[in-house]
Design an enzyme around this catalytic site. Sequence first.
Site, PDB file in Angstrom:
ATOM      1  NE  ARG A  60     124.320  63.721  90.597  1.00  0.00           N
ATOM      2  CZ  ARG A  60     123.479  62.695  90.756  1.00  0.00           C
ATOM      3  NH1 ARG A  60     123.439  62.050  91.915  1.00  0.00           N
ATOM      4  NH2 ARG A  60     122.667  62.340  89.771  1.00  0.00           N
ATOM      5  NE  ARG A  83     116.237  66.185  94.992  1.00  0.00           N
ATOM      6  CZ  ARG A  83     116.951  65.360  94.243  1.00  0.00           C
ATOM      7  NH1 ARG A  83     118.272  65.351  94.377  1.00  0.00           N
ATOM      8  NH2 ARG A  83     116.395  64.537  93.386  1.00  0.00           N
ATOM      9  CG  HIS A 149     121.746  62.876  99.295  1.00  0.00           C
ATOM     10  ND1 HIS A 149     122.975  62.305  99.097  1.00  0.00           N
ATOM     11  CD2 HIS A 149     120.914  62.325  98.378  1.00  0.00           C
ATOM     12  CE1 HIS A 149     122.897  61.458  98.083  1.00  0.00           C
ATOM     13  NE2 HIS A 149     121.652  61.447  97.636  1.00  0.00           N
ATOM     14  CD  GLU A 251     122.586  60.055 101.505  1.00  0.00           C
ATOM     15  OE1 GLU A 251     121.343  60.195 101.659  1.00  0.00           O
ATOM     16  OE2 GLU A 251     123.076  59.480 100.522  1.00  0.00           O
TER      17      GLU A 251
END
Length: 279
Positions: A60, A83, A149, A251
């Site tokens: 995160r 990711r 992101h 993003e």
Amino acid sequence: MSRNFIDFHGQPAIALALLGGDRAVVLPHGAQVVSWQTSDGAERLYLSPQAVLDGQAAIRGGVPVCFPQFNQRGPLVKHGFARHMPWQVEEAQPARAVLGLRRGVATQAFWPAHFHARLTVELRPGALKIHLSVANTGASTWSFTTALHTYLRVDDVQQVRLDGLDGAARWDAVADCHAPQQGAPAFGAEFDSVYQAPAQILALTEPGRGTLHIAQSSRCPQTVVWNPGPVLARTLADLPDEDWRHLLCVEAASVDAPVALAPGARWQGWQQLRWSASS
């Protein structure tokens, strides 16, 4: 081992640095940039203090690479598998790192395509550029969606101003409606919107501090803006309840229509962040 390699909360990482004091940290796990500090020592990316740094889970904060699927727009795991994967370090210079991910046993468990993804991170005075390239190394065409992101760190998201989106076509994912953006967006409740990326550079201004200039390549035709707001934040186990105030995701994305990549073809997209302090 190169002196660029460090330990970051128990995870191997690549440290980038300039003589003027600019710094960045990139994890091979997910090829994820997790820190970018300008020469004044201020952190410009948000990383949750409750982020899971175990070399397996999605992290995160920082700049997760969403590939080969954005969000839940397809059959794969949310935001794709890249990711979650260990990327190979292909280059590690003082101000530049290149990481790669290829088709292998781990990726075939999610996706059969033959591919080579490369993430290049370049640190410049007051600026950070992240470049993603994707090549089709197989014999058949396949499609993907993608996004960088980026979690930006702010003192108070309710006080910032994001300019450059006025008039842009917008899909408000919270209200599920389409309408042009009117003025600058306001933050305080859950915000999740996909914009058709405007030609001009976006400007995220924090009063009394400075402005972050956000540019992206034309191969990223959408800009996603996201903040969980207080209600959604309380449901996210890896985010402190009040930290929604300290982040804003802006993003660079290609998500509205899947990109079809023929054998031997390559797609490239990038985002650049440049900080200028208030005079």
